[in-house]
Design a protein around this motif. Structure first.
Motif, PDB file in Angstrom:
ATOM      1  N   LYS A   1      46.887   3.952  45.881  1.00  0.00           N
ATOM      2  CA  LYS A   1      47.090   3.871  47.265  1.00  0.00           C
ATOM      3  C   LYS A   1      46.033   2.609  47.709  1.00  0.00           C
ATOM      4  CE  LYS A   1      45.845   6.418  51.553  1.00  0.00           C
ATOM      5  NZ  LYS A   1      44.546   5.799  51.955  1.00  0.00           N
ATOM      6  N   ILE A   2      44.929   2.567  47.151  1.00  0.00           N
ATOM      7  CA  ILE A   2      44.159   1.316  47.506  1.00  0.00           C
ATOM      8  C   ILE A   2      44.681  -0.039  47.135  1.00  0.00           C
ATOM      9  CG2 ILE A   2      41.903   0.266  46.802  1.00  0.00           C
ATOM     10  CD1 ILE A   2      40.746   3.368  46.532  1.00  0.00           C
ATOM     11  N   ARG A   3      45.517   0.119  45.822  1.00  0.00           N
ATOM     12  CA  ARG A   3      45.855  -1.179  45.421  1.00  0.00           C
ATOM     13  C   ARG A   3      46.956  -1.491  46.171  1.00  0.00           C
ATOM     14  NH1 ARG A   3      45.786   1.199  40.382  1.00  0.00           N
ATOM     15  NH2 ARG A   3      47.989   1.543  40.376  1.00  0.00           N
ATOM     16  N   ALA A   4      47.851  -0.350  46.863  1.00  0.00           N
ATOM     17  CA  ALA A   4      49.045  -0.953  47.486  1.00  0.00           C
ATOM     18  C   ALA A   4      48.629  -1.408  48.977  1.00  0.00           C
ATOM     19  CB  ALA A   4      49.932   0.409  47.615  1.00  0.00           C
ATOM     20  N   GLU A   5      47.616  -0.791  49.362  1.00  0.00           N
ATOM     21  CA  GLU A   5      46.957  -1.123  50.742  1.00  0.00           C
ATOM     22  C   GLU A   5      46.460  -2.617  50.713  1.00  0.00           C
ATOM     23  OE1 GLU A   5      45.425   3.006  52.469  1.00  0.00           O
ATOM     24  OE2 GLU A   5      44.226   1.859  51.324  1.00  0.00           O
ATOM     25  N   ARG A   6      45.878  -3.026  49.632  1.00  0.00           N
ATOM     26  CA  ARG A   6      45.421  -4.449  49.333  1.00  0.00           C
ATOM     27  C   ARG A   6      46.709  -5.372  49.394  1.00  0.00           C
ATOM     28  NH1 ARG A   6      42.897  -4.370  44.423  1.00  0.00           N
ATOM     29  NH2 ARG A   6      41.303  -2.761  45.236  1.00  0.00           N
ATOM     30  N   MET A   7      47.573  -4.816  48.466  1.00  0.00           N
ATOM     31  CA  MET A   7      48.951  -5.608  48.463  1.00  0.00           C
ATOM     32  C   MET A   7      49.558  -5.948  49.828  1.00  0.00           C
ATOM     33  SD  MET A   7      50.363  -4.354  44.940  1.00  0.00           S
ATOM     34  CE  MET A   7      52.260  -4.455  45.321  1.00  0.00           C
ATOM     35  N   ILE A   8      49.404  -4.867  50.656  1.00  0.00           N
ATOM     36  CA  ILE A   8      50.098  -5.118  51.866  1.00  0.00           C
ATOM     37  C   ILE A   8      49.250  -6.148  52.796  1.00  0.00           C
ATOM     38  CG2 ILE A   8      50.410  -3.808  54.128  1.00  0.00           C
ATOM     39  CD1 ILE A   8      51.067  -1.297  52.427  1.00  0.00           C
ATOM     40  N   GLU A   9      48.023  -6.240  52.771  1.00  0.00           N
ATOM     41  CA  GLU A   9      47.368  -7.324  53.522  1.00  0.00           C
ATOM     42  C   GLU A   9      47.546  -8.691  52.964  1.00  0.00           C
ATOM     43  OE1 GLU A   9      45.671  -6.852  56.260  1.00  0.00           O
ATOM     44  OE2 GLU A   9      46.574  -4.656  55.905  1.00  0.00           O
ATOM     45  N   GLU A  10      47.547  -8.479  51.701  1.00  0.00           N
ATOM     46  CA  GLU A  10      47.746 -10.061  50.984  1.00  0.00           C
ATOM     47  C   GLU A  10      49.217 -10.527  51.282  1.00  0.00           C
ATOM     48  OE1 GLU A  10      47.037  -9.369  46.821  1.00  0.00           O
ATOM     49  OE2 GLU A  10      45.013  -9.249  47.132  1.00  0.00           O
ATOM     50  N   ALA A  11      50.163  -9.702  51.590  1.00  0.00           N
ATOM     51  CA  ALA A  11      51.610 -10.130  51.744  1.00  0.00           C
ATOM     52  C   ALA A  11      51.554 -10.319  53.250  1.00  0.00           C
ATOM     53  CB  ALA A  11      52.527  -9.039  51.245  1.00  0.00           C
ATOM     54  N   LYS A  12      51.007  -9.647  54.159  1.00  0.00           N
ATOM     55  CA  LYS A  12      51.058  -9.966  55.443  1.00  0.00           C
ATOM     56  C   LYS A  12      50.320 -11.707  55.612  1.00  0.00           C
ATOM     57  CE  LYS A  12      50.913  -5.576  57.400  1.00  0.00           C
ATOM     58  NZ  LYS A  12      49.792  -4.564  58.107  1.00  0.00           N
ATOM     59  N   GLN A  13      49.220 -11.678  54.903  1.00  0.00           N
ATOM     60  CA  GLN A  13      48.537 -12.910  55.107  1.00  0.00           C
ATOM     61  C   GLN A  13      49.682 -14.135  54.697  1.00  0.00           C
ATOM     62  OE1 GLN A  13      44.962 -12.590  52.783  1.00  0.00           O
ATOM     63  NE2 GLN A  13      44.013 -11.501  54.616  1.00  0.00           N
ATOM     64  N   LYS A  14      50.474 -13.919  53.515  1.00  0.00           N
ATOM     65  CA  LYS A  14      51.158 -14.822  53.051  1.00  0.00           C
ATOM     66  C   LYS A  14      52.547 -14.902  53.402  1.00  0.00           C
ATOM     67  CE  LYS A  14      50.902 -13.375  48.757  1.00  0.00           C
ATOM     68  NZ  LYS A  14      50.992 -13.113  47.186  1.00  0.00           N
ATOM     69  N   ASP A  15      52.819 -14.125  54.436  1.00  0.00           N
ATOM     70  CA  ASP A  15      54.006 -13.580  55.561  1.00  0.00           C
ATOM     71  C   ASP A  15      55.081 -13.531  54.406  1.00  0.00           C
ATOM     72  OD1 ASP A  15      55.466 -13.316  57.742  1.00  0.00           O
ATOM     73  OD2 ASP A  15      55.930 -15.348  57.791  1.00  0.00           O
ATOM     74  N   ASP A  16      54.945 -12.789  53.368  1.00  0.00           N
ATOM     75  CA  ASP A  16      55.865 -12.504  52.331  1.00  0.00           C
ATOM     76  C   ASP A  16      56.313 -11.370  52.370  1.00  0.00           C
ATOM     77  OD1 ASP A  16      57.394 -11.828  49.812  1.00  0.00           O
ATOM     78  OD2 ASP A  16      55.918 -12.907  48.571  1.00  0.00           O
ATOM     79  N   VAL A  17      57.969 -11.432  52.969  1.00  0.00           N
ATOM     80  CA  VAL A  17      58.437 -10.129  53.585  1.00  0.00           C
ATOM     81  C   VAL A  17      58.984  -9.313  52.109  1.00  0.00           C
ATOM     82  CG1 VAL A  17      60.782  -9.149  54.647  1.00  0.00           C
ATOM     83  CG2 VAL A  17      59.443 -11.113  55.437  1.00  0.00           C
ATOM     84  N   ASP A  18      59.397  -9.695  51.048  1.00  0.00           N
ATOM     85  CA  ASP A  18      59.732  -9.052  49.960  1.00  0.00           C
ATOM     86  C   ASP A  18      58.608  -8.186  49.148  1.00  0.00           C
ATOM     87  OD1 ASP A  18      62.330  -9.855  50.042  1.00  0.00           O
ATOM     88  OD2 ASP A  18      62.234 -11.342  48.957  1.00  0.00           O
ATOM     89  N   GLU A  19      57.404  -8.916  49.275  1.00  0.00           N
ATOM     90  CA  GLU A  19      56.178  -8.517  48.686  1.00  0.00           C
ATOM     91  C   GLU A  19      55.767  -7.226  49.538  1.00  0.00           C
ATOM     92  OE1 GLU A  19      53.156  -7.583  45.991  1.00  0.00           O
ATOM     93  OE2 GLU A  19      54.812  -9.083  45.717  1.00  0.00           O
ATOM     94  N   LEU A  20      55.795  -7.384  50.997  1.00  0.00           N
ATOM     95  CA  LEU A  20      55.367  -6.528  51.865  1.00  0.00           C
ATOM     96  C   LEU A  20      56.225  -5.270  51.603  1.00  0.00           C
ATOM     97  CD1 LEU A  20      53.545  -5.673  54.244  1.00  0.00           C
ATOM     98  CD2 LEU A  20      55.242  -6.843  55.589  1.00  0.00           C
ATOM     99  N   ARG A  21      57.454  -5.539  51.515  1.00  0.00           N
ATOM    100  CA  ARG A  21      58.355  -4.233  51.353  1.00  0.00           C
ATOM    101  C   ARG A  21      58.021  -3.504  49.892  1.00  0.00           C
ATOM    102  NH1 ARG A  21      63.049  -6.880  51.033  1.00  0.00           N
ATOM    103  NH2 ARG A  21      63.231  -7.087  53.243  1.00  0.00           N
ATOM    104  N   ARG A  22      57.679  -4.332  49.019  1.00  0.00           N
ATOM    105  CA  ARG A  22      57.427  -3.567  47.595  1.00  0.00           C
ATOM    106  C   ARG A  22      56.126  -2.953  47.773  1.00  0.00           C
ATOM    107  NH1 ARG A  22      59.874  -8.063  45.467  1.00  0.00           N
ATOM    108  NH2 ARG A  22      57.801  -9.377  45.537  1.00  0.00           N
TER     109      ARG A  22
END
Length: 140
Positions: free
Chosen positions: A101-122
C-alpha cells in the motif's frame, strides 16, 4: 435440486479455495451478486474486492477471499472463480500488504508528478489490491 453450492477459486498458481457453501456474494462490474443453490447460469467479470462465502458446514462460518478481479461462472450449483490472484483471509500477510500500500501510494505521487497516465493507472490498481487484502485480513 441441490442443497448447497460447490465453490472453487483458482489462480495461475493453483486452487486457492474449495468448499461447500450456502451462499456466495461477490462484486461484479454490474454490482453485488448473491448466489444461492440452483442459481441460473451466469458468467460475470469480478472487481478487485472481497468474496464472501457462507459455509454449508456451519451457519455462522463465513470465509472471506481477497480476489483481484477475474471471472465468476455459476452453473449447476457450482461457483467457479478464476482470478489472477486470490487469498483467503487467514493466508494474507498483513505487513506485506501494508508495505504494498505504501509503495503504491508513493508510485501514485510519482506518476502524478511525471503526468504519466499509464503509470498512474497501474499504481492505482496496485493500491486497490493492497487495500482489498488489508480489508479482507480484518475479517479474521
Amino acid at each position: 435440486m441441490s442443497q448447497y453450492l460447490t465453490v472453487n477459486v483458482v489462480t495461475p498458481n493453483g486452487l486457492v479455495y474449495d468448499h461447500h457453501a450456502s451462499i456466495v456474494v461477490a462484486k461484479t462490474t454490474d454490482g453485488e451478486l448473491g448466489i444461492l443453490p440452483n442459481h441460473i447460469p451466469v458468467i460475470a467479470p469480478l472487481l478487485i474486492d472481497e468474496v464472501k462465502v457462507g459455509r454449508k458446514d456451519d451457519d455462522g462460518h463465513v470465509d472471506w477471499i481477497a480476489v483481484n478481479g477475474g471471472i465468476m461462472e455459476v452453473r449447476d450449483s457450482v461457483v467457479s472463480i478464476v482470478a489472477d490472484s486470490a487469498e483467503r483471509e487467514r493466508d494474507i500477510d498483513v505487513s506485506r500488504a501494508e508495505r504494498a500500500k505504501i509503495r503504491a501510494e508513493r508510485m501514485i505521487e510519482e506518476a502524478k508528478q511525471k503526468d504519466d497516465v499509464d503509470e498512474l493507472r497501474r499504481a492505482t490498481v496496485a493500491l486497490h489490491r493492497a487495500i482489498n487484502r488489508i480489508n479482507v485480513s480484518k475479517h479474521l
